[in-house]
Design an enzyme around this catalytic site. Structure first.
Site, PDB file in Angstrom:
ATOM      1  CG  HIS A 131      96.035 -23.109 -53.943  1.00 39.87           C
ATOM      2  ND1 HIS A 131      97.012 -23.867 -54.546  1.00 39.87           N
ATOM      3  CD2 HIS A 131      94.866 -23.780 -54.113  1.00 39.87           C
ATOM      4  CE1 HIS A 131      96.467 -24.967 -55.050  1.00 39.87           C
ATOM      5  NE2 HIS A 131      95.159 -24.932 -54.818  1.00 39.87           N
ATOM      6  CG  HIS A 146      99.569 -27.208 -48.309  1.00 40.22           C
ATOM      7  ND1 HIS A 146      99.771 -27.865 -49.509  1.00 40.22           N
ATOM      8  CD2 HIS A 146      98.257 -27.377 -47.996  1.00 40.22           C
ATOM      9  CE1 HIS A 146      98.624 -28.411 -49.908  1.00 40.22           C
ATOM     10  NE2 HIS A 146      97.699 -28.129 -49.005  1.00 40.22           N
ATOM     11  CG  ASP A 232     102.282 -23.953 -54.774  1.00 37.98           C
ATOM     12  OD1 ASP A 232     102.300 -24.915 -55.563  1.00 37.98           O
ATOM     13  OD2 ASP A 232     101.504 -23.880 -53.805  1.00 37.98           O
TER      14      ASP A 232
HETATM   15  N1  LIG Z   1     100.247 -24.619 -50.983  1.00 33.65           N
HETATM   16  C1  LIG Z   1      99.146 -25.164 -51.450  1.00 33.65           C
HETATM   17  N2  LIG Z   1      99.167 -26.003 -52.448  1.00 33.65           N
HETATM   18  N3  LIG Z   1      98.026 -24.827 -50.862  1.00 33.65           N
HETATM   19  C2  LIG Z   1      96.733 -25.381 -51.203  1.00 33.65           C
HETATM   20  C3  LIG Z   1      95.668 -24.874 -50.299  1.00 33.65           C
HETATM   21  C4  LIG Z   1      94.319 -25.399 -50.687  1.00 33.65           C
HETATM   22  C5  LIG Z   1      93.159 -24.887 -49.845  1.00 33.65           C
HETATM   23  N4  LIG Z   1      92.945 -23.486 -50.032  1.00 33.65           N
HETATM   24  C6  LIG Z   1      93.381 -25.206 -48.381  1.00 33.65           C
HETATM   25  O1  LIG Z   1      93.621 -24.312 -47.605  1.00 33.65           O
HETATM   26  O2  LIG Z   1      93.323 -26.346 -48.001  1.00 33.65           O
HETATM   27 MN   LIG Z   2     101.011 -22.598 -52.109  1.00 35.02          MN
HETATM   28 MN   LIG Z   3      99.221 -23.873 -54.470  1.00 37.69          MN
END
Ligand SMILES: NC(=[NH2+])NCCC[C@H](N)C(=O)O
Ligand SMILES: [Mn+2]
Ligand SMILES: [Mn+2]
Length: 309
Positions: A131, A146, A232
């Protein structure tokens, strides 16, 4: 002297999942310890100090309010991370943040940006992730913080999470490169274009390969660059790393990721690291944490090469 201090790694555990909506990433620090992170790094002749886990508020398990979930808790956890990372840098150590969810990169990278400015170093961040985490409270489909740390670091996001490095933006768009991206929300895509961010998505890695991709990313570093890696674990293909809360199929293979890590290690410039989003509740026999330890080892220069080259 510089060499001696530069090879001390400070492990900082931040056991929380307040930035996510899938529970379990709070167990990440202990999963990394169980997988042998301390012993493994020591075996590579690094001094390792495990500072234990930071303390912070529990996950209140609320729905988002004004576009964000758990803002106060995320702020409190990040304050603890900011202080711990600043402390480690002040002692000349390499901080290794063990998350926890990826919202913790706000505190970690803000501390690093502040340190780099004080030391006259330029900061480059490598964001290894499925992401792009460039949402804001105005565009996030989930409200999960996140998914917003990069925006906060670029100076866009909830006011209480912006400006921690001493400047509105801890990072400029050209300071960060994204690797392994394959899940970007619709409005997040627009934000990426608007900001002009360098996203090396999976299509790029498919077409050019990891070697060419990393060569391009690492070409303009110099001796004054502080390289920060924000790793990540969902960057990896979930077939390799099932223990993450937001799985996206089609990520780099084990070999591609090893090459990526080894090429980073070859620069000799990595000065700090986040290892985030390991979710032991969803893992298979701690495989994802074990994998993370292998990759961290590679980042610190444990090469699988038979001969030096
Ligand atoms: N650090 C991560 N795993 N981020 C996931 C984000 C998923 C999605 N784009 C959101 O903003 O909800
Ligand atoms: Mn991430
Ligand atoms: Mn991610």
């Amino acid at each position: 002297m510089a060499l001696v201090t530069a090879s001390t790694v400070s492990l900082i555990g931040a056991p929380t999942d307040v930035g996510a909506s899938v529970r379990g990433a709070g167990m990440g620090p202990d999963a990394l310890r169980v997988a042998g992170i301390v012993e493994t790094l020591r075996a590579h002749k690094l001094d390792v100090i495990d500072r234990g886990n930071l303390a912070g508020p529990p996950n209140p398990w609320h729905e988002p309010a004004n576009g964000v979930r758990h803002l106060d808790e995320v702020v409190t956890w990040n304050r603890a991370v900011f202080d711990a990372v600043s402390g480690a840098l002040g002692e000349g150590h390499i901080p290794l943040l063990m998350g926890g969810d990826h919202s913790l990169a706000i505190g970690s990278i803000s501390a690093i940006a502040k340190h780099c400015r004080a030391m006259g170093k330029s900061l480059r961040v490598l964001w290894l992730d499925a992401h792009s985490d460039v949402n804001t409270e105005a565009i996030s489909p989930s409200g999960n913080l996140h998914g917003m740390p990069v925006s906060c670091l670029l100076g866009h996001g909830p006011a209480s999470l912006v400006g921690w490095s001493g400047q509105r933006a801890a990072l400029s768009p050209e300071d960060i490169d994204f690797i392994g991206i394959r899940s970007v929300d619709a409005e997040e895509k627009q934000a990426i274009r608007l900001l002009g961010l360098s996203v090396y998505d999976m299509r790029h890695i498919d077409e050019y390969g990891m070697r060419h991709t990393m060569t391009e990313i690492l070409q303009d570093l110099d001796a004054d660059t502080h390289l920060h890696v924000s790793f990540d674990l969902d960057c990896l293909d979930p077939l390799e790393a099932p223990g993450v809360g937001t799985r996206v199929r089609g990520g780099p293979t084990y070999r591609e990721m090893q090459l990526c890590m080894e090429m980073i290690a070859d620069t000799g410039l990595m000065g700090s690291l986040d290892v985030v989003e390991i979710n032991p509740a969803l893992d298979v026999r701690n495989r994802t944490a074990e994998l993370a330890v292998e990759f961290v080892q590679s980042l610190f220069g444990a090469s699988t090469l038979v001969r030096e080259r």
